[in-house]
Design an enzyme around this catalytic site. Structure first.
Site, PDB file in Angstrom:
ATOM      1  N   TRP A   3      48.957  23.783  34.873  1.00  0.00           N
ATOM      2  CA  TRP A   3      48.196  25.010  35.354  1.00  0.00           C
ATOM      3  C   TRP A   3      48.491  26.173  34.457  1.00  0.00           C
ATOM      4  O   TRP A   3      47.599  27.175  34.510  1.00  0.00           O
ATOM      5  CB  TRP A   3      48.697  25.484  36.657  1.00  0.00           C
ATOM      6  CG  TRP A   3      49.965  25.712  36.949  1.00  0.00           C
ATOM      7  CD1 TRP A   3      51.055  24.829  37.445  1.00  0.00           C
ATOM      8  CD2 TRP A   3      51.175  26.956  36.437  1.00  0.00           C
ATOM      9  NE1 TRP A   3      52.190  25.182  37.092  1.00  0.00           N
ATOM     10  CE2 TRP A   3      52.262  26.226  36.406  1.00  0.00           C
ATOM     11  CE3 TRP A   3      50.882  28.077  35.732  1.00  0.00           C
ATOM     12  CZ2 TRP A   3      53.636  27.318  36.327  1.00  0.00           C
ATOM     13  CZ3 TRP A   3      51.689  28.709  35.228  1.00  0.00           C
ATOM     14  CH2 TRP A   3      53.280  28.216  35.320  1.00  0.00           C
ATOM     15  N   SER A  31      47.338  21.196  41.121  1.00  0.00           N
ATOM     16  CA  SER A  31      46.791  21.586  42.479  1.00  0.00           C
ATOM     17  C   SER A  31      46.572  23.113  42.693  1.00  0.00           C
ATOM     18  O   SER A  31      45.835  23.531  43.665  1.00  0.00           O
ATOM     19  CB  SER A  31      47.587  21.235  43.587  1.00  0.00           C
ATOM     20  OG  SER A  31      48.816  21.787  43.296  1.00  0.00           O
ATOM     21  N   GLU A  34      53.541  15.670  26.553  1.00  0.00           N
ATOM     22  CA  GLU A  34      53.837  16.954  25.808  1.00  0.00           C
ATOM     23  C   GLU A  34      54.639  17.810  26.962  1.00  0.00           C
ATOM     24  O   GLU A  34      53.820  18.182  27.919  1.00  0.00           O
ATOM     25  CB  GLU A  34      52.428  17.851  25.311  1.00  0.00           C
ATOM     26  CG  GLU A  34      52.672  18.954  24.605  1.00  0.00           C
ATOM     27  CD  GLU A  34      53.090  20.186  25.223  1.00  0.00           C
ATOM     28  OE1 GLU A  34      54.475  20.495  25.182  1.00  0.00           O
ATOM     29  OE2 GLU A  34      52.189  20.861  26.193  1.00  0.00           O
ATOM     30  N   LEU A  35      55.868  17.907  26.801  1.00  0.00           N
ATOM     31  CA  LEU A  35      56.719  18.203  27.990  1.00  0.00           C
ATOM     32  C   LEU A  35      57.287  19.745  27.633  1.00  0.00           C
ATOM     33  O   LEU A  35      56.549  20.736  26.823  1.00  0.00           O
ATOM     34  CB  LEU A  35      57.848  17.229  28.239  1.00  0.00           C
ATOM     35  CG  LEU A  35      57.388  15.682  28.341  1.00  0.00           C
ATOM     36  CD1 LEU A  35      58.500  14.746  28.402  1.00  0.00           C
ATOM     37  CD2 LEU A  35      56.468  15.810  29.466  1.00  0.00           C
ATOM     38  N   CYS A  58      55.252  26.456  27.627  1.00  0.00           N
ATOM     39  CA  CYS A  58      56.249  25.456  27.003  1.00  0.00           C
ATOM     40  C   CYS A  58      56.765  25.727  25.611  1.00  0.00           C
ATOM     41  O   CYS A  58      58.045  25.699  25.042  1.00  0.00           O
ATOM     42  CB  CYS A  58      55.831  24.085  26.807  1.00  0.00           C
ATOM     43  SG  CYS A  58      54.146  23.697  25.922  1.00  0.00           S
ATOM     44  N   GLU A  90      65.162  25.363  30.491  1.00  0.00           N
ATOM     45  CA  GLU A  90      63.936  26.132  30.361  1.00  0.00           C
ATOM     46  C   GLU A  90      63.776  26.967  31.092  1.00  0.00           C
ATOM     47  O   GLU A  90      63.778  27.093  32.259  1.00  0.00           O
ATOM     48  CB  GLU A  90      62.752  25.306  30.110  1.00  0.00           C
ATOM     49  CG  GLU A  90      61.648  25.781  29.677  1.00  0.00           C
ATOM     50  CD  GLU A  90      60.116  24.793  29.583  1.00  0.00           C
ATOM     51  OE1 GLU A  90      59.336  25.057  28.878  1.00  0.00           O
ATOM     52  OE2 GLU A  90      60.427  23.589  30.444  1.00  0.00           O
TER      53      GLU A  90
END
Length: 429
Positions: free
Chosen positions: A106, A133, A204-205, A238, A332
């Site tokens: 999102w 969502s 892609e984290l 990220c 993170e």
């Protein structure tokens, strides 16, 4: 669900047989639609996930840039590659795989979808996208944009399902591969399911990017870039700078300037063009960030500014005396929190930077370019940016190492992730 996927499969059978010239012809109209309606699309983004409208407009414009890039380059990227061997003729072709699933987040609801979908489609695949969502209107809008641009029905389909059903979609034989942009946990789940069925995936984290400022840096430029690198999209990225390592001789001045800069950020209605920072996308995200900050303060971090939450809004926050054991160093932080650690030597900074489970990117500020180029290979990252914030660019491959994932998006590498690289050898009798 089966009928839904069948539409994509049937469309792909004809879509793949179009020439590359025909497929890329749709991109010019796609880019035009994005630019002509950027305020409308940006308003949708901002309304759903609270990004300041100026940043949402820039996100839509970047999608148009991506379309134009592949319009100009995709044909050469996918051209047959002749290779000299002992055979009469040998070459490599790049052919589509079929229907590709995209599982998208999102925080950049347009950009991250477009950077997956455009090269994947132009390579001759069709795509189904399970979007986050909390951005359902953006998800529906993106499908309508592709259809308005003339892409055949079934080339791009929005898949309005809960996350709990993603595994079933991956398992479906119609799906040939999957691309995920999301959390480490989501990456593990998708990779596990894809592995069960021997299907390729691109992940892609998360990231915990370091922002390193050496004592010879242009301090004014470093501070200005640091603010953008951490506070853009309220820090929900990220590739945002999250751990700031400042050389000891300039640390006090950097902290003083940074404090003033974040105090001056314009807060307010995210639909107002002058707003620079807004709330996070959901209250629970701000609550999670608050816990990370408070635990770090209890462990000895010094709060310079911020640290307050009101609903989904979390104040831009500056913490110093951060150590490697604290949550704001190890984890993170998906929000506008700056964690500052002071270092003595460049080798200390490299060690701190690499002391992370993530490996997406690093920024280094220095005027000694020749010297820092000798250190680039020491960073365990997917990208190294010198005197610039880490950012994605259609012309450059994007992706990470370690728990930041694997595979690459964008550039020539991105368009070749979901193709069959086919070797052809011919001998004349």
């Amino acid at each position: 669900m089966q009928n839904f996927l069948k539409v994509s499969e049937n469309t792909q059978l004809s879509w793949r047989n179009l020439s590359i010239q025909n497929r890329i012809s749709f991109l010019s109209q796609l880019a035009q639609l994005l630019l002509e309606n950027k305020e409308e699309y940006a308003t949708c983004i901002t309304t759903e996930m609270h990004k300041p409208i100026s940043q949402a407009i820039a996100e839509v414009e970047k999608c148009a840039l991506l379309c134009n890039y592949y319009y100009e380059n995709a044909e050469s990227f996918l051209a047959i590659k002749s290779i000299k061997t002992d055979a009469s003729e040998s070459f490599v072709t790049y052919e589509s795989l079929g229907v590709i699933l995209g599982v998208m987040p999102w925080n950049f609801p347009f950009w991250q979808v477009f950077r997956f979908a455009v090269p994947t489609l132009i390579a001759g695949n069709t795509v189904v996208v399970k979007h986050a969502s909390n951005v359902p209107k953006s998800a529906e809008l993106i499908q309508s944009i592709f259809e308005q641009a003339g892409f055949p029905k079934g080339c791009y389909q929005d898949l309005p399902i809960p996350s709990s059903e993603v595994a079933k979609v991956i398992a479906n034989p119609i799906i040939k591969a999957v691309s995920l942009t999301g959390s480490e946990q989501a990456g593990v789940a998708v990779a596990t399911e894809a592995g069960k069925h021997l299907k390729k995936c691109v992940l892609e984290l998360g990231g915990n990017n370091a922002f390193i400022v050496l004592e010879d840096a242009d301090l004014e430029k470093a501070v200005a870039t640091a603010v953008n690198a951490r506070m853009q999209n309220a820090g929900q990225s990220c590739i945002a700078a999250k751990r700031f390592f400042i050389q000891e001789n300039i640390a006090a001045e950097f902290i003083a300037q940074f404090k003033v800069a974040i105090q001056n950020l314009k807060k307010g209605n995210p639909l107002a063009i002058e707003t620079q920072i807004g709330s996070l996308a959901r209250p629970d995200l701000a609550e999670e960030l608050e816990v990370q900050v408070q635990k770090s303060i209890q462990m000895g971090a010094k709060l310079i500014i911020g640290g307050n939450r009101k609903g989904a809004f979390y104040e831009p926050t500056l913490l110093t005396e951060v150590t490697t054991e604290m949550p704001i160093f190890k984890e993170e932080t998906f929000g506008p929190v700056v964690a500052i650690t002071i270092f003595k030597t460049i080798d200390d900074a490299i060690e701190l930077s690499n002391q992370s489970e993530f490996g997406l990117g690093v920024s280094i500020f220095t005027q000694d370019i020749d010297f820092i180029k000798t250190k680039i290979s020491a960073f365990n990252e997917g990208a190294v940016f010198v005197n610039e914030m880490v950012k994605s660019d259609p012309r450059l491959p994007f992706g990470g190492v370690k728990k930041s994932g694997y595979g690459r998006e964008l550039a020539i590498e991105g368009i070749k992730e979901f193709v069959n690289i086919k070797t052809v050898v011919i001998n004349k009798l």
